[in-house]
Design a protein around this motif. Sequence first.
Motif, short mmCIF file in Angstrom:
data_model
loop_
_atom_site.label_atom_id
_atom_site.label_comp_id
_atom_site.label_asym_id
_atom_site.label_seq_id
_atom_site.Cartn_x
_atom_site.Cartn_y
_atom_site.Cartn_z
N ILE A 57 -11.98 0.83 -34.80
CA ILE A 57 -12.19 1.72 -33.66
C ILE A 57 -10.86 2.34 -33.23
CG2 ILE A 57 -12.75 1.77 -31.20
CD1 ILE A 57 -14.99 -0.21 -31.78
N ILE A 58 -9.81 1.52 -33.16
CA ILE A 58 -8.50 2.03 -32.76
C ILE A 58 -7.98 3.03 -33.79
CG2 ILE A 58 -6.08 1.39 -32.43
CD1 ILE A 58 -7.08 -1.26 -31.23
N HIS A 59 -8.10 2.69 -35.05
CA HIS A 59 -7.58 3.56 -36.11
C HIS A 59 -8.29 4.92 -36.10
CE1 HIS A 59 -5.73 4.58 -39.96
NE2 HIS A 59 -6.92 4.96 -40.39
N GLU A 60 -9.61 4.92 -35.96
CA GLU A 60 -10.35 6.17 -35.95
C GLU A 60 -10.00 7.00 -34.72
OE1 GLU A 60 -12.36 7.64 -38.24
OE2 GLU A 60 -11.58 6.02 -39.51
N ALA A 61 -9.82 6.33 -33.57
CA ALA A 61 -9.48 7.05 -32.34
C ALA A 61 -8.10 7.69 -32.44
CB ALA A 61 -9.55 6.10 -31.15
N THR A 210 -18.49 0.65 -28.18
CA THR A 210 -19.06 1.82 -28.85
C THR A 210 -18.02 2.69 -29.54
OG1 THR A 210 -18.88 3.22 -26.88
CG2 THR A 210 -20.88 1.89 -27.10
N GLY A 211 -16.76 2.60 -29.12
CA GLY A 211 -15.73 3.48 -29.65
C GLY A 211 -15.78 4.88 -29.08
N LYS A 212 -16.57 5.10 -28.03
CA LYS A 212 -16.72 6.43 -27.45
C LYS A 212 -15.82 6.61 -26.23
CE LYS A 212 -21.54 6.85 -28.99
NZ LYS A 212 -22.95 7.06 -28.56
N VAL A 213 -15.45 7.87 -25.99
CA VAL A 213 -14.60 8.18 -24.83
C VAL A 213 -15.44 8.16 -23.56
CG1 VAL A 213 -13.13 9.91 -23.75
CG2 VAL A 213 -13.09 9.60 -26.23
N ILE A 214 -14.97 7.44 -22.56
CA ILE A 214 -15.68 7.38 -21.27
C ILE A 214 -14.81 7.89 -20.12
CG2 ILE A 214 -17.21 5.50 -21.96
CD1 ILE A 214 -15.35 3.56 -20.49
N LEU A 274 5.76 7.36 -39.28
CA LEU A 274 4.90 7.86 -40.35
C LEU A 274 4.65 6.77 -41.40
CD1 LEU A 274 3.48 10.48 -41.32
CD2 LEU A 274 5.52 10.92 -42.71
N VAL A 275 5.69 6.03 -41.74
CA VAL A 275 5.53 4.95 -42.72
C VAL A 275 4.64 3.85 -42.17
CG1 VAL A 275 6.78 3.13 -43.95
CG2 VAL A 275 7.67 5.47 -43.92
N GLN A 276 4.84 3.51 -40.91
CA GLN A 276 3.98 2.50 -40.28
C GLN A 276 2.52 2.94 -40.30
OE1 GLN A 276 4.67 -0.78 -38.25
NE2 GLN A 276 2.63 -0.66 -39.16
N TYR A 277 2.29 4.21 -40.03
CA TYR A 277 0.93 4.74 -40.02
C TYR A 277 0.33 4.73 -41.42
CZ TYR A 277 -2.90 7.83 -38.52
OH TYR A 277 -4.13 8.35 -38.23
N PHE A 278 1.16 4.98 -42.42
CA PHE A 278 0.71 4.91 -43.82
C PHE A 278 0.25 3.49 -44.15
CE2 PHE A 278 1.72 4.08 -48.31
CZ PHE A 278 1.00 5.09 -48.93
N LEU A 282 -3.67 2.03 -45.02
CA LEU A 282 -4.04 1.20 -46.17
C LEU A 282 -4.71 -0.09 -45.71
CD1 LEU A 282 -0.89 1.51 -48.50
CD2 LEU A 282 -3.08 2.70 -48.70
N ALA A 283 -4.20 -0.67 -44.63
CA ALA A 283 -4.75 -1.94 -44.13
C ALA A 283 -6.20 -1.79 -43.70
CB ALA A 283 -3.90 -2.46 -42.97
N ILE A 284 -6.56 -0.62 -43.20
CA ILE A 284 -7.92 -0.39 -42.72
C ILE A 284 -8.78 0.22 -43.81
CG2 ILE A 284 -7.74 1.96 -41.82
CD1 ILE A 284 -9.11 -1.07 -39.91
N HIS A 285 -8.21 0.36 -45.03
CA HIS A 285 -8.91 0.93 -46.19
C HIS A 285 -9.25 2.41 -45.98
CE1 HIS A 285 -9.13 -3.24 -47.35
NE2 HIS A 285 -9.89 -3.53 -46.33
N ASP A 286 -8.44 3.09 -45.20
CA ASP A 286 -8.62 4.52 -45.02
C ASP A 286 -7.71 5.23 -46.00
OD1 ASP A 286 -9.04 7.09 -44.20
OD2 ASP A 286 -8.61 6.74 -42.08
N TYR A 287 -8.11 5.24 -47.26
CA TYR A 287 -7.27 5.78 -48.32
C TYR A 287 -7.11 7.30 -48.21
CZ TYR A 287 -8.61 1.19 -50.07
OH TYR A 287 -8.86 -0.15 -50.18
N ILE A 288 -8.13 7.96 -47.70
CA ILE A 288 -8.04 9.42 -47.54
C ILE A 288 -6.94 9.77 -46.55
CG2 ILE A 288 -9.26 11.46 -46.68
CD1 ILE A 288 -11.83 10.29 -47.76
N ASN A 289 -6.88 9.05 -45.45
CA ASN A 289 -5.87 9.32 -44.44
C ASN A 289 -4.47 9.00 -44.97
OD1 ASN A 289 -5.60 10.15 -41.54
ND2 ASN A 289 -4.53 8.20 -41.41
#
Length: 375
Positions: A57-61, A210-214, A274-278, A282-289
Amino acid sequence: MTFFQKRFSLLVTITLLFAGAVFLYHTYQQTFDEPLTAEPVVTYEPTNNRTQTLQQIIHEAQKNVVKISVETPTSTRVGSGFLYNNRGDIITNAHVIENASVVEVTLSTTETYPAAIVGMSKEKDIAVIRVPQLINQRPMTIDTTQSIDIGTDILALGSPLGYQNSVSVGIISGTNRSFDIDGYSYDEVYQISSNITHGNSGGPLIDQTTGKVIGINSAGISDTDIGFSIPIKDVIDEVTDWSANTSNDALTFPSTIHNQLTSIDDYKEDSYYLVQYFIDSLAIHDYINAYALLGSDYQSNHNYTDFREHYISLKTIDLIEQQQAAVEDDQWAFTVLVEEFRAEQEPETDTYTFKVGLENDQLKIIAYTNNHDEA
């Protein structure tokens, strides 16, 4: 009733009982003579409605939470905002962009773009800015329907003190709070157990479940874990109206980013981030990002399929340490230590060497290797 009638009734009763007994016996025999079969059974377990982990949820947000840098005729300031539609529109606070002569937006990828002001209400302390480069990017999901109760678990995202994409965890600790701060009036806002400090303002308040903005994080009390957030349901109609009725032709976009940084030294902190975000991607398996953070030359020599295949067996990866960087050929070159845990293998410490530089005026990972083989 005559004696004959009584005997007839008794005979009928006995006959019916006998017939019933015979029927039950045959039914019993047929049941146990037939092979036993079982149909699959679907069971439903109660859930808490969370389909993602808190880390996901945090990563997607974070992909849609931005740092907003503002310059006025007399000062500079930093705030936060979040993408809420596919027109490149970002919600923030009015006090973040008030009197702005230049507004710049920095994404989670460290890409920076100029923004124009779409609408602003000082009365409600809300504002919308637009970045055309973000058109058709998937926005955050807004929840304007549910009733928020005290005790609801929340996440407050933003860039406190300029630290981009920081997260605070807390709860809704009060509702219907009303007060005035620095000429802004807040009516019936949420009180949260996460402090809102300089740079946090304008960031999203997210329901952990929910991961939604309130809400929109807007104000805080110094040196306390008390913050205040404007309910998104109370302002969504106004910000939606601004967006729908404002064309790009009616807006003024700076042609270049003000005081654009030209030296790689100016990007030191962003390079580390940027490296930390990379690694986090990978840790969240978001290979596209993660792949999107790589420079075009690197991508031309390493297609996405091969990149993903290299990490598909990776279960977890954690950054342990970032070592001192140095400038080489207008690029930051530095190493990081990570702990990798791949499927069916023991955890191991790996060393990555990164080179981060500018590509089309945006920061990218130009190249990287590890101590085993090239990624």
